[in-house]
Design a protein around this motif. Structure first.
Motif, short mmCIF file in Angstrom:
data_model
loop_
_atom_site.label_atom_id
_atom_site.label_comp_id
_atom_site.label_asym_id
_atom_site.label_seq_id
_atom_site.Cartn_x
_atom_site.Cartn_y
_atom_site.Cartn_z
N GLN A 16 0.83 -1.20 0.00
CA GLN A 16 0.00 0.00 0.00
C GLN A 16 0.88 1.26 0.00
OE1 GLN A 16 -2.37 0.51 3.52
NE2 GLN A 16 -3.63 2.10 2.60
N ILE A 17 1.94 1.24 0.78
CA ILE A 17 2.85 2.40 0.84
C ILE A 17 3.48 2.65 -0.52
CG2 ILE A 17 5.07 3.16 1.79
CD1 ILE A 17 4.18 1.87 4.46
N LEU A 18 3.92 1.59 -1.18
CA LEU A 18 4.53 1.74 -2.50
C LEU A 18 3.52 2.31 -3.52
CD1 LEU A 18 6.67 -1.52 -2.69
CD2 LEU A 18 7.45 0.82 -2.31
N GLN A 19 2.29 1.85 -3.46
CA GLN A 19 1.25 2.36 -4.35
C GLN A 19 0.97 3.84 -4.08
OE1 GLN A 19 -2.10 -0.20 -3.69
NE2 GLN A 19 -1.35 -1.80 -5.08
N LYS A 21 3.02 6.03 -2.77
CA LYS A 21 4.16 6.83 -3.23
C LYS A 21 4.09 7.06 -4.73
CE LYS A 21 7.61 5.74 0.28
NZ LYS A 21 8.92 5.14 0.55
N GLN A 22 3.70 6.04 -5.47
CA GLN A 22 3.56 6.18 -6.91
C GLN A 22 2.43 7.15 -7.26
OE1 GLN A 22 2.82 2.51 -8.94
NE2 GLN A 22 2.89 3.43 -10.97
N GLN A 23 1.32 7.06 -6.55
CA GLN A 23 0.19 7.96 -6.80
C GLN A 23 0.55 9.40 -6.49
OE1 GLN A 23 -2.98 6.34 -4.45
NE2 GLN A 23 -3.53 4.80 -5.98
N VAL A 24 1.33 9.61 -5.43
CA VAL A 24 1.76 10.98 -5.08
C VAL A 24 2.63 11.54 -6.20
CG1 VAL A 24 3.24 12.31 -3.53
CG2 VAL A 24 1.58 10.71 -2.58
N ALA A 25 3.52 10.71 -6.73
CA ALA A 25 4.41 11.15 -7.80
C ALA A 25 3.63 11.50 -9.07
CB ALA A 25 5.45 10.08 -8.10
N GLU A 26 2.53 10.79 -9.32
CA GLU A 26 1.76 11.00 -10.54
C GLU A 26 0.68 12.08 -10.40
OE1 GLU A 26 0.21 7.15 -11.37
OE2 GLU A 26 2.14 6.35 -12.02
N ALA A 27 0.32 12.43 -9.18
CA ALA A 27 -0.77 13.38 -8.95
C ALA A 27 -0.36 14.79 -9.41
CB ALA A 27 -1.16 13.40 -7.48
N ALA A 28 -1.29 15.46 -10.06
CA ALA A 28 -1.03 16.82 -10.53
C ALA A 28 -1.76 17.85 -9.66
CB ALA A 28 -1.47 16.96 -11.98
N ASP A 29 -2.91 17.47 -9.14
CA ASP A 29 -3.72 18.37 -8.33
C ASP A 29 -3.12 18.49 -6.92
OD1 ASP A 29 -5.88 19.95 -7.46
OD2 ASP A 29 -7.01 18.18 -6.80
N PRO A 30 -2.84 19.71 -6.44
CA PRO A 30 -2.26 19.89 -5.12
C PRO A 30 -3.11 19.31 -3.99
CG PRO A 30 -2.13 21.94 -6.35
CD PRO A 30 -2.95 20.98 -7.16
N ARG A 35 -3.84 14.96 0.10
CA ARG A 35 -4.66 13.86 0.60
C ARG A 35 -3.87 12.55 0.55
NH1 ARG A 35 -7.81 9.86 -1.11
NH2 ARG A 35 -7.46 10.26 -3.30
N LEU A 36 -3.18 12.33 -0.56
CA LEU A 36 -2.39 11.11 -0.70
C LEU A 36 -1.21 11.08 0.28
CD1 LEU A 36 -2.36 10.81 -4.59
CD2 LEU A 36 -3.49 9.25 -2.99
N LYS A 37 -0.58 12.23 0.49
CA LYS A 37 0.54 12.29 1.42
C LYS A 37 0.07 12.00 2.85
CE LYS A 37 3.65 15.35 -1.08
NZ LYS A 37 4.33 16.66 -1.08
N ALA A 43 -0.16 5.33 6.75
CA ALA A 43 0.26 3.96 6.44
C ALA A 43 1.66 3.70 7.00
CB ALA A 43 0.21 3.72 4.94
N GLN A 44 2.54 4.69 6.92
CA GLN A 44 3.90 4.53 7.43
C GLN A 44 3.90 4.39 8.95
OE1 GLN A 44 5.53 8.02 5.56
NE2 GLN A 44 6.54 6.81 3.97
N ILE A 45 3.06 5.17 9.62
CA ILE A 45 2.94 5.08 11.07
C ILE A 45 2.41 3.71 11.47
CG2 ILE A 45 1.65 5.94 13.08
CD1 ILE A 45 1.88 8.76 11.74
#
Length: 55
Positions: A16-19, A21-30, A35-37, A43-45
């Protein structure tokens, strides 16, 4: 919960964390990035919590 259960949860959470991270990298909308971050941090906690239970 047994050690095996914890290991399964850790692996699922890792994926889930890897997914996220990928979604954050691909997201264009701030807003979407924020929200993803937030979800990524949660998830990291959770991952740390389960890793501590194994120790």
């Amino acid at each position: 919960m047994t050690t095996a259960d914890h290991k399964i949860i850790i692996e699922q959470n890792k994926e889930q964390i890897l997914q996220l991270k990928q979604q954050v990298a691909e997201a264009a909308d701030p807003r979407e990035k924020r929200r993803l971050k937030r979800r990524l941090r949660q998830a990291q906690i959770e991952q740390i919590k389960y890793l501590n239970k194994l120790a």
